[in-house]
Write a protein that holds these residues in place. Structure first.
Motif, mmCIF file in Angstrom:
data_model
loop_
_atom_site.group_PDB
_atom_site.id
_atom_site.type_symbol
_atom_site.label_atom_id
_atom_site.label_comp_id
_atom_site.label_asym_id
_atom_site.label_seq_id
_atom_site.Cartn_x
_atom_site.Cartn_y
_atom_site.Cartn_z
ATOM 1 N N SER A 120 0.835 -1.209 0.000
ATOM 2 C CA SER A 120 0.000 0.000 0.000
ATOM 3 C C SER A 120 0.862 1.249 0.000
ATOM 4 O O SER A 120 0.548 2.236 -0.670
ATOM 5 N N TYR A 121 1.966 1.199 0.730
ATOM 6 C CA TYR A 121 2.877 2.352 0.754
ATOM 7 C C TYR A 121 3.470 2.563 -0.633
ATOM 8 O O TYR A 121 3.532 3.690 -1.125
ATOM 9 N N ALA A 122 3.909 1.452 -1.250
ATOM 10 C CA ALA A 122 4.465 1.561 -2.599
ATOM 11 C C ALA A 122 3.429 2.142 -3.543
ATOM 12 O O ALA A 122 3.734 3.016 -4.356
ATOM 13 N N TYR A 123 2.177 1.704 -3.378
ATOM 14 C CA TYR A 123 1.138 2.202 -4.272
ATOM 15 C C TYR A 123 0.949 3.707 -4.102
ATOM 16 O O TYR A 123 1.001 4.467 -5.062
ATOM 17 N N ILE A 124 0.717 4.135 -2.844
ATOM 18 C CA ILE A 124 0.406 5.568 -2.685
ATOM 19 C C ILE A 124 1.605 6.450 -3.011
ATOM 20 O O ILE A 124 1.442 7.555 -3.511
ATOM 21 N N LEU A 125 2.812 5.944 -2.782
ATOM 22 C CA LEU A 125 3.967 6.789 -3.081
ATOM 23 C C LEU A 125 4.231 6.879 -4.583
ATOM 24 O O LEU A 125 5.045 7.679 -5.032
ATOM 25 N N GLY A 302 -19.059 19.972 -1.503
ATOM 26 C CA GLY A 302 -19.168 18.789 -0.669
ATOM 27 C C GLY A 302 -17.812 18.295 -0.206
ATOM 28 O O GLY A 302 -16.790 18.958 -0.408
ATOM 29 N N ALA A 303 -17.828 17.092 0.390
ATOM 30 C CA ALA A 303 -16.644 16.600 1.092
ATOM 31 C C ALA A 303 -15.496 16.209 0.170
ATOM 32 O O ALA A 303 -14.381 16.009 0.634
ATOM 33 N N THR A 304 -15.747 16.078 -1.125
ATOM 34 C CA THR A 304 -14.666 15.611 -1.993
ATOM 35 C C THR A 304 -14.343 16.595 -3.116
ATOM 36 O O THR A 304 -13.740 16.223 -4.115
ATOM 37 N N GLY A 319 -7.621 14.995 2.782
ATOM 38 C CA GLY A 319 -8.640 14.811 1.751
ATOM 39 C C GLY A 319 -8.445 13.493 1.012
ATOM 40 O O GLY A 319 -9.407 12.772 0.736
ATOM 41 N N TYR A 320 -7.193 13.164 0.719
ATOM 42 C CA TYR A 320 -6.878 11.892 0.057
ATOM 43 C C TYR A 320 -7.305 10.722 0.928
ATOM 44 O O TYR A 320 -7.907 9.758 0.461
ATOM 45 N N ILE A 321 -7.001 10.818 2.218
ATOM 46 C CA ILE A 321 -7.366 9.736 3.140
ATOM 47 C C ILE A 321 -8.880 9.543 3.136
ATOM 48 O O ILE A 321 -9.371 8.423 2.985
ATOM 49 N N TYR A 322 -9.625 10.657 3.259
ATOM 50 C CA TYR A 322 -11.079 10.523 3.328
ATOM 51 C C TYR A 322 -11.672 10.033 2.021
ATOM 52 O O TYR A 322 -12.682 9.334 2.026
ATOM 53 N N SER A 323 -11.074 10.406 0.896
ATOM 54 C CA SER A 323 -11.724 10.007 -0.344
ATOM 55 C C SER A 323 -11.335 8.595 -0.780
ATOM 56 O O SER A 323 -12.014 8.022 -1.632
ATOM 57 N N THR A 324 -10.267 8.004 -0.214
ATOM 58 C CA THR A 324 -9.952 6.625 -0.582
ATOM 59 C C THR A 324 -10.405 5.622 0.476
ATOM 60 O O THR A 324 -10.407 4.419 0.229
ATOM 61 N N MET A 325 -10.804 6.133 1.630
ATOM 62 C CA MET A 325 -11.079 5.298 2.786
ATOM 63 C C MET A 325 -12.144 4.240 2.563
ATOM 64 O O MET A 325 -12.040 3.122 3.072
ATOM 65 N N ASP A 326 -13.166 4.565 1.767
ATOM 66 C CA ASP A 326 -14.286 3.637 1.627
ATOM 67 C C ASP A 326 -13.916 2.420 0.780
ATOM 68 O O ASP A 326 -14.190 1.288 1.152
ATOM 69 N N VAL A 327 -13.259 2.674 -0.345
ATOM 70 C CA VAL A 327 -12.964 1.593 -1.279
ATOM 71 C C VAL A 327 -11.618 0.939 -0.995
ATOM 72 O O VAL A 327 -11.481 -0.277 -1.075
ATOM 73 N N ASN A 328 -10.607 1.735 -0.675
ATOM 74 C CA ASN A 328 -9.264 1.201 -0.423
ATOM 75 C C ASN A 328 -8.771 1.605 0.954
ATOM 76 O O ASN A 328 -7.882 2.450 1.079
ATOM 77 N N MET B 157 -6.360 8.650 11.416
ATOM 78 C CA MET B 157 -6.011 7.246 11.556
ATOM 79 C C MET B 157 -7.119 6.491 12.303
ATOM 80 O O MET B 157 -7.438 5.352 11.976
ATOM 81 N N MET B 158 -7.695 7.153 13.295
ATOM 82 C CA MET B 158 -8.786 6.516 14.037
ATOM 83 C C MET B 158 -10.065 6.523 13.224
ATOM 84 O O MET B 158 -10.843 5.570 13.280
ATOM 85 N N VAL B 159 -10.266 7.606 12.467
ATOM 86 C CA VAL B 159 -11.515 7.720 11.704
ATOM 87 C C VAL B 159 -11.664 6.552 10.728
ATOM 88 O O VAL B 159 -12.750 5.992 10.578
ATOM 89 N N ILE B 160 -10.555 6.148 10.091
ATOM 90 C CA ILE B 160 -10.628 5.076 9.095
ATOM 91 C C ILE B 160 -11.248 3.825 9.706
ATOM 92 O O ILE B 160 -12.161 3.221 9.139
ATOM 93 N N THR B 161 -10.765 3.423 10.880
ATOM 94 C CA THR B 161 -11.293 2.218 11.511
ATOM 95 C C THR B 161 -12.653 2.460 12.163
ATOM 96 O O THR B 161 -13.558 1.630 12.030
ATOM 97 N N ASN B 162 -12.798 3.619 12.832
ATOM 98 C CA ASN B 162 -14.072 3.896 13.508
ATOM 99 C C ASN B 162 -15.247 3.900 12.547
ATOM 100 O O ASN B 162 -16.341 3.456 12.885
#
Lengths: 360, 327
Positions: A120-125, A302-304, A319-328, B157-162
């Protein structure tokens, strides 16, 4: 005789000790001490020690349950998740509690199989979007943090030097702190719309600041202006309380020596304010690295929505974290680990620098 | 003036000092006024625009939008129309597809969530801080160090799991997700512990002689002494809930499922004010396209905070300068 007494210096600490720990050997005090000793020793001997531990845990348990469930466990879980490439949550089904899901993934019982490692690190970097968000965030930090701190420091010093209207100005400067970031971002969006107030005041006809036709740097300008507007209040407040704690003697001495105002500022005020400056620098670096709401509120989609034709122009790390969180979620977790490492590095560097520069 | 004469050898010196003094004041007040204007303009603009007629506002030039009475300025300019329609729209809007914008509901949600979560936060923080400050037990320092260390870790980091935890335990679109998940704050525990530790030990011993147990002592002695800190925490927590956007947007973006609370029925939106406000801007329904309507939404989200600030100004400013967080 009395003069002799007054020359004996008793420190504050000793005073306290006289007052409490070493009671005068009068009848009354001895009695109290006796009772105290008795009560404490009796209870200690019987069950107070166990009782105290039990009481401590009773008091801790409500907070601990929630902290473990929603803070400690998520930290561990997200950390582990970042090393499992291809890991996905099974949404909506009650049996798939996150941790069991994680163990199942480790046993390769899911499709696609998650791979343990740094995938995952290799991917995002290598992900252009992530690198772009990293760059965007760094730019926001580099411009907004020093500007806000310098302007905030100037305002605080100016504000501290005046008497009439000080309270009024202080309240005015504090106003942005008590407002909703989204609401005022929306107002900024309207002010910087092509037919808006800013263009009219500066005669810029219909310049595009934030909409889809806007230039990348025009958007950046508005983001920085809003970040400064939003961030000043807290800095001014902290600097003001720092200034109030500086001993007035230094200023009197400097004035007697005929020091200029600029010299006083450079040689006395700023060095003595350095603990506050360090504190503000660390907190604002961390805060700016996590900027997200400020940016999305300006684009109002909106959020994205992060501006530009693809809505990704000024995407930030959060923003990147929130927008990839659901699928990946694995990539989002890796992203949040990168954020954590950056925050740790900034803090360590600033602590090291401060060893030399900060005067306590 | 007479005071100055004693300080200076010559009148020339005195004059120079005075001139410097005036120049300094002009510069300082000028600088502060300019920054003050920069700070205040968005608020003024927000208030003025929210009372303007939506159709007329769109066609006016921007100066006209901002100046309160442009006809006083230049009598060829038309009189602007002031109206409260924008606020009426925000509270009663109903679109063609049946979805409603209901800020009354968002207000109710936000007030409920912020009050309950503040009570929850204070109850848990006071107890935990008491254990750390007053009690001795094995592993206390280790536990406290672990909790302090978590303050460095970004909340994302917590939000992702929560987010997933909330989904798997069926808390999506419930008040529980908004109240309990981020209700306990290590920072508040830390802040309260510091206040508790400043209370001298002798008070505890004295209370013990009087037959107070640990919890009675907490309730009767420590909480009253620490009440300024507790009020500060309450205010910061209330403000944090009022401004929450990211977390509610993730876990409470739909409608309440079970109709048990306050006789709720299906279709009870779980949005808080910030989410409702964002929707005013993203919703493509024609009725909401007017800038004035959106700005009116911003005003009604900001106004309660302002009133709150004016009432508790001293508490808020003191608390923020001591604690240094934004909710």
């Amino acid at each position: 005789m009395s003069g002799l007494h007054s020359t004996v210096k008793v420190s504050f600490k000793e005073n306290i000790r006289y007052a409490f720990a070493k009671p005068l050997p009068s009848q009354k005090y001895q009695h109290t001490e006796e009772i105290l000793k008795q009560t404490l020793s009796v209870r200690k001997a019987s069950r107070i020690h166990v009782g105290e531990t039990a009481k401590a845990w009773i008091a801790l348990i409500p907070a601990l349950i929630f902290l473990i469930l929603f803070m400690i466990y998520p930290i561990i879980n997200s950390f582990l998740m970042s090393f499992l490439e291809g890991f996905t949550f099974v949404n909506g089904s009650g049996s798939s509690f996150v941790l069991t899901n994680f163990f199942a993934a480790l046993e390769n019982s899911r499709v696609p199989d998650p791979i343990f490692g740094l995938g995952s690190y290799a991917y995002i970097l290598q992900d252009r979007l992530f690198l772009q968000s990293l760059g965007n965030t760094a730019l926001i930090v580099i411009f907004s943090v020093p500007l806000t701190i310098i302007i905030g420091l100037l305002i605080a010093v100016a504000l501290y030097s005046i008497k009439p209207l000080q309270g009024f100005f202080q309240t005015v400067f504090f106003l942005p702190y008590v407002t909703n970031t989204i609401a005022l971002g929306m107002v900024f969006q309207t002010i910087f719309s092509s037919g808006g107030l800013f263009n009219a005041v500066f005669g810029l006809d219909t310049f595009h600041w934030l909409d889809v036709q806007a230039n990348r740097w025009a958007m950046f300008f508005v983001i920085i202006v809003y970040a400064i507007w939003n961030g000043l209040a807290f800095k001014i407040l902290v600097f003001m309380s720092g200034l109030a704690s500086i001993d007035k003697q230094y200023y009197d001495a400097a004035r007697i020596d005929g020091a200029k105002r600029s010299t006083i500022l450079r040689r006395i005020t700023i060095p003595l304010l350095s603990p506050q400056v360090l504190y503000i620098t660390i907190t604002s670096f961390i805060g700016a690295f996590k900027s997200y709401t400020e940016v999305i509120s300006l684009f109002g989609g909106g959020a994205t929505a992060f501006g530009g034709t693809n809505n990704q122009e000024w995407m930030t790390v959060v923003g990147y974290i929130y927008s990839t969180m659901d699928v990946n979620p694995d990539r989002a977790a890796a992203g949040s680990m990168v954020l954590l490492i950056i925050i740790l590095l900034i803090t360590i560097v600033q602590m090291v620098v401060s060893k030399k520069r900060v005067h306590y | 003036m007479a005071e100055h004469e004693t300080y200076f050898a010559t009148t020339k010196q005195m004059r120079r000092y005075k001139a410097n003094h005036i120049l300094h004041n002009v510069l300082v007040y000028g600088f502060l006024t300019i920054v003050g204007i920069f700070i205040v303009i968005p608020f003024l603009y927000m208030i003025i625009a929210s009372f303007r007629n939506p159709e007329a506002f769109d066609m006016e030039d921007a100066m006209h939008q901002f100046v309160l009475f442009p006809q006083w300025w230049n009598d060829t300019l038309a009189e602007p129309n002031y109206t409260v329609d924008n606020f009426v729209t925000v509270f009663t809007y109903q679109s063609t597809n049946g979805s409603t914008i209901n800020f009354g509901l968002y207000y109710a949600n936000t007030i409920f969530v912020s009050v309950v979560s503040t009570i929850f936060t204070i109850a848990t923080s006071v107890l935990a801080a008491f254990a750390f400050a007053r009690c001795e037990f094995k592993g206390k320092n280790l536990l406290f160090t672990i909790l302090l260390a978590t303050m460095m870790i970004p909340g994302e980091m917590m939000v992702i799991t929560n987010y997933q935890t909330v989904k798997s335990i069926g808390w999506e679109n419930t008040y529980s997700a908004l109240i309990f998940v981020h209700g306990v704050s290590v920072f508040y525990i830390f802040y309260l512990r510091q206040t508790f530790q400043q209370i001298p030990n002798e008070l505890f011993l004295a209370a013990k002689v009087d037959g107070y147990g640990h919890f009675k002592y907490l309730w009767r002695v420590m909480i009253p002494i620490a009440s300024p800190t507790i009020v500060t925490i309450a205010i910061l927590s209330l403000m944090g809930s009022w401004n929450a956007y990211v977390w509610p947007n993730l876990v409470a973006n739909g409608y309440y499922k079970n109709g048990w609370m306050f006789g709720m029925k299906e279709g009870w939106s779980m949005w808080l004010v910030s989410n409702g406000l964002m929707n005013l801007f993203t919703n493509s329904d024609t009725g909401l396209d007017h800038q004035t309507v959106r700005i009116a939404g911003s005003v009604i989200v900001t106004a309660p905070l302002f009133v709150f600030f004016l009432i508790f100004r001293k508490f808020i400013m003191r608390g923020v300068s001591r604690s240094g967080i934004k909710g």
